[in-house]
Design an enzyme around this catalytic site. Structure first.
Site, PDB file in Angstrom:
ATOM      1  N   ASP A  22       0.710  -1.110   0.043  1.00  5.34           N
ATOM      2  CA  ASP A  22       0.031   0.132  -0.093  1.00  5.34           C
ATOM      3  C   ASP A  22       0.980   1.296   0.108  1.00  5.34           C
ATOM      4  OD1 ASP A  22      -2.020   1.927   0.358  1.00  5.34           O
ATOM      5  OD2 ASP A  22      -2.120   1.443   2.331  1.00  5.34           O
ATOM      6  N   ASN A  24      -0.325   4.458  -0.399  1.00  3.30           N
ATOM      7  CA  ASN A  24      -0.961   5.728   0.218  1.00  3.30           C
ATOM      8  C   ASN A  24      -1.698   5.624   1.564  1.00  3.30           C
ATOM      9  OD1 ASN A  24      -3.038   4.216  -0.392  1.00  3.30           O
ATOM     10  ND2 ASN A  24      -3.922   5.608  -1.864  1.00  3.30           N
ATOM     11  N   ASP A  26      -4.178   3.916   2.527  1.00  2.00           N
ATOM     12  CA  ASP A  26      -5.461   3.720   2.942  1.00  2.00           C
ATOM     13  C   ASP A  26      -5.923   2.227   3.408  1.00  2.00           C
ATOM     14  OD1 ASP A  26      -5.167   2.226   0.638  1.00  2.00           O
ATOM     15  OD2 ASP A  26      -6.872   3.173  -0.610  1.00  2.00           O
ATOM     16  N   ASP A  30      -1.997  -1.142  -3.733  1.00  2.00           N
ATOM     17  CA  ASP A  30      -2.367  -0.522  -4.855  1.00  2.00           C
ATOM     18  C   ASP A  30      -1.120  -0.449  -6.129  1.00  2.00           C
ATOM     19  OD1 ASP A  30      -0.177   1.287  -3.734  1.00  2.00           O
ATOM     20  OD2 ASP A  30      -1.759   2.395  -2.687  1.00  2.00           O
ATOM     21  N   ASP A  99      -5.629 -10.421 -15.507  1.00  2.00           N
ATOM     22  CA  ASP A  99      -6.833 -11.500 -15.514  1.00  2.00           C
ATOM     23  C   ASP A  99      -7.982 -11.029 -16.356  1.00  2.00           C
ATOM     24  OD1 ASP A  99      -8.193 -13.408 -13.731  1.00  2.00           O
ATOM     25  OD2 ASP A  99      -7.161 -12.783 -12.231  1.00  2.00           O
ATOM     26  N   ASP A 223     -10.103 -16.367 -16.110  1.00  2.00           N
ATOM     27  CA  ASP A 223     -10.952 -16.853 -14.973  1.00  2.00           C
ATOM     28  C   ASP A 223     -11.986 -17.648 -15.208  1.00  2.00           C
ATOM     29  OD1 ASP A 223     -11.461 -16.364 -12.181  1.00  2.00           O
ATOM     30  OD2 ASP A 223     -13.497 -15.576 -12.718  1.00  2.00           O
ATOM     31  N   GLU A 278      -8.174 -20.713 -16.368  1.00  2.00           N
ATOM     32  CA  GLU A 278      -8.318 -21.492 -15.127  1.00  2.00           C
ATOM     33  C   GLU A 278      -9.488 -22.351 -15.368  1.00  2.00           C
ATOM     34  OE1 GLU A 278      -9.855 -20.512 -10.609  1.00  2.00           O
ATOM     35  OE2 GLU A 278     -10.633 -19.733 -12.409  1.00  2.00           O
ATOM     36  N   HIS A 349      -4.638 -16.920  -4.918  1.00  2.00           N
ATOM     37  CA  HIS A 349      -5.302 -16.064  -3.930  1.00  2.00           C
ATOM     38  C   HIS A 349      -6.738 -16.918  -3.361  1.00  2.00           C
ATOM     39  CE1 HIS A 349      -6.961 -15.999  -7.834  1.00  2.00           C
ATOM     40  NE2 HIS A 349      -8.107 -15.398  -7.546  1.00  2.00           N
ATOM     41  N   ASP A 350      -6.825 -17.879  -3.963  1.00  2.00           N
ATOM     42  CA  ASP A 350      -8.238 -18.623  -3.448  1.00  2.00           C
ATOM     43  C   ASP A 350      -7.713 -20.183  -2.844  1.00  2.00           C
ATOM     44  OD1 ASP A 350      -9.833 -17.301  -5.407  1.00  2.00           O
ATOM     45  OD2 ASP A 350      -9.446 -18.650  -6.869  1.00  2.00           O
TER      46      ASP A 350
END
Ligand code: ISL
Length: 580
Positions: A22, A24, A26, A30, A99, A223, A278, A349-350
């Site tokens: 990150d 910035n 938040d 990013d 993706d 995907d 995928e 990520h899954d």
């Protein structure tokens, strides 16, 4: 000599932008944050970045619900930031794949907004709308029927058009009050499925793909791409063992190859691009067909199902064995030999973190992470690493459901509770700790300052408390770190063609701890031996590899110049030798 391609020689590094870095404050990662880390990636030695979706999106499924395909989500930065990322990668001789999520859009996509507005809309047919079934038609008695199961408004007593289930739990259909019809969504209700039968939809998608390729990207990760073709008449599911009800109908549906080869002819074939499809479920034979359609490779998940329980699929827990893992991966290695190309992956990520799943994340975290790295980088195929894997990041110790962000986990837990399949709080947490996709989504651990250096604000997901020990800065200082091991293996891979092009030859078919194999080209042989267990063991390698050999990489100190006729292997020991 070899049928070369850049994407066969490449190692891909997957970045989940929300959780990478990150810039910035938040609390959400990013694109400028990724740009800051380009030298880090270069130094690690990876060749391609696969970026999870960064397009405009309401974020119900962290970007897999796209509202505008040709934009960058403000949260992640601007198009100019993205262009800087692409240029920065190319300057360093790395590439970028994006993706491609085209089985569905967000319900906030303009196409869906228009589609939903009226049955006469010219966009109606961009999605899959049907009338519901009456109770009689569906053979359901009034007593069995609970309108609450389908979020029906008062006074509506009907069932969805068929019995298909969503991957995120519950019916794959949602009733829309506007027009009194139902729309199909194989994922969340905010992710309506596109109607690929409609030529206009396909055209619009191809144009969008072309637009990104024109911007200079190097390919796509596609995907759930083998779900795009739904059979005529949308029949009910038949196979009760299917991953979700209806999968036997919509996985590898009737026109899927026609669409993929059309996409290839129309778009991809004009570029030197890599594509990886995928596939929630796919056989070796089917994968070969996708290769014929022009896809570089597919992701299959056979090896990531070995720890499912006998019932309940992903939301259950079972034991995997080395035998099964070896057999499953060997089937793909041999199945595609000379006739296709494998992707290799244990993490994304899954999926829960590989070291917690296939390794030993307590006593042998380091050793087992290195053994799994060895497997990933010495089997035949294009390896896909996932952020944090290179420092041996592990599952998150969830203590409560309030720490969970993932729509898939939350929906599935709700449905499993409603049906009574999961009862106690412990059972739920136990499964969430083991299975939740959020295990992979905790912030990347850069150093041992607050929030692991991921953000200066409040991170959107809690940081794994082990960050004080497991982090990039610590790994840099440590000669025995997992990261250093990856760098070693990655550079060995760059130096020797046999890592990429050698045929896979299995040596151990029934050893219950050891997996040994060779990779063979006419000029070289790589011999890999892995003790996939927390115990010491011995193994007698085949006679043809015994003798002089160069010890290339290993996770214990054994710089031996030869391979003995008996090898004593320590817990999770991995060795890679080169023979001439
Ligand atoms: O999460 C799963 C297995 O761990 C699967 O059910 C998963 O949803 C499936 O593999 C498809 O995944 C992809 O499409 C989804 C998205 O939520 C995932 O993040 C994505 O990788 C819908 O777009």
């Amino acid at each position: 000599q070899f049928d070369r391609a850049w994407w066969k020689e490449a190692v891909v590094y997957q970045i989940y932008p929300r959780s990478f870095n990150d810039s910035n404050g938040d609390g959400v990662g990013d694109i400028p944050g990724i740009v800051e880390k380009l030298d880090y990636l270069d130094e690690l030695g990876v060749d391609v970045v696969w970026l999870n979706p960064v397009y405009e999106s309401p974020g119900v499924d962290n970007g897999y619900d796209i509202a505008d395909y040709r934009s960058i989500n403000e949260r992640y930065g601007t198009m100019a930031d993205w262009e800087e990322l692409l240029a920065g990668l190319h300057e360093r001789d790395m590439r970028l794949i994006m993706d491609l999520v085209v089985n569905h859009t967000s319900d906030e996509h303009e196409w869906f907004q228009r589609s939903r507005s009226s049955p006469d809309s010219e966009y109606r047919d961009y999605y899959i709308w049907r009338e519901g079934r009456s109770l009689g038609e569906a053979g359901v008695s009034a007593a069995e029927f609970d309108p609450a199961d389908y979020h029906l408004p008062e006074g509506v007593y009907e069932l969805p058009p068929n019995d298909w289930e969503s991957f995120f739990g519950g019916s794959a259909w949602t009733y829309d009050e506007e027009t009194g019809e139902w729309y199909l969504h194989l994922f969340d209700e905010k992710q309506p499925d596109l109607n690929w039968q409609n030529e206009k939809v396909r055209e619009a998608i191809y144009e969008m793909m072309e637009w990104w390729l024109q911007k200079g990207i190097d390919g796509f990760r596609m995907d759930v791409i083998n779900l795009i073709s739904k059979p005529e008449g949308l029949p009910n599911g038949e196979d009760s063992d299917a991953i979700v009800r209806g999968a036997d109908q919509f996985v590898n549906g009737p026109n899927v190859h026609e669409y993929i080869s059309e996409m290839h002819d129309r778009v991809i074939s004009d570029y030197d691009a890599m594509t990886v499809g995928e596939m929630a479920e796919v056989s070796v034979e089917e994968a070969k067909k996708f290769g014929e359609d022009g896809m570089s490779m597919v992701f299959n998940f056979d090896h990531l199902r070995l720890d499912f329980g006998p019932e309940g699929g992903r939301w259950s827990k079972g034991e995997w064995t080395l035998d099964e893992l070896r057999d499953t991966l060997t089937e793909w290695q041999k199945g595609l030999e000379g006739d296709g190309w494998n992707s290799l992956h244990f993490n994304n990520h899954d999926e829960p973190r590989m070291v917690s799943r296939f390794g030993n994340d307590e006593e042998y975290r380091r050793e087992s992470a290195k053994l799994l790295a060895t497997l990933l980088l010495t089997l035949k195929g294009t390896p896909f690493m996932y952020q944090g894997e290179e420092i041996g990041m592990q599952n998150y110790p969830f203590e409560s459901l309030t720490e969970v962000r993932d729509v898939d986990t939350l929906n599935n837990v709700r449905v499993a509770r409603q049906s009574g399949r999961l009862e106690s709080e412990e059972e739920v947490l136990d499964l969430v700790q083991y299975r939740s996709r959020d295990n992979a989504r905790t912030p990347m651990q850069w150093h041992d300052d607050e929030h692991a250096g991921f953000t200066e604000g409040d991170p959107w997901m809690p940081v794994n408390p082990n960050y004080t020990e497991v982090n990039v800065a610590a790994a840099r200082r440590d000669e025995r770190s997992v990261r250093r091991y990856y760098r070693h293996l990655l550079s060995a891979r760059d130096e020797h063609d046999v890592f990429v092009y050698g045929d896979y030859v299995l040596h151990t078919t029934d050893h219950d701890r050891v997996w040994a194999y060779s990779r063979v080209t006419p000029d070289a042989e790589l011999f890999v031996v892995l003790n996939v267990s927390s115990a010491t063991t011995t193994y007698a390698p085949p006679a043809n590899v015994v003798g002089e050999a160069e010890f290339l990489v290993g996770n214990y100190n054994t710089p031996l110049g030869r391979i003995n006729d008996t090898l004593d292997l320590r817990p999770w020991e991995a060795r890679v030798y080169l023979l001439d």
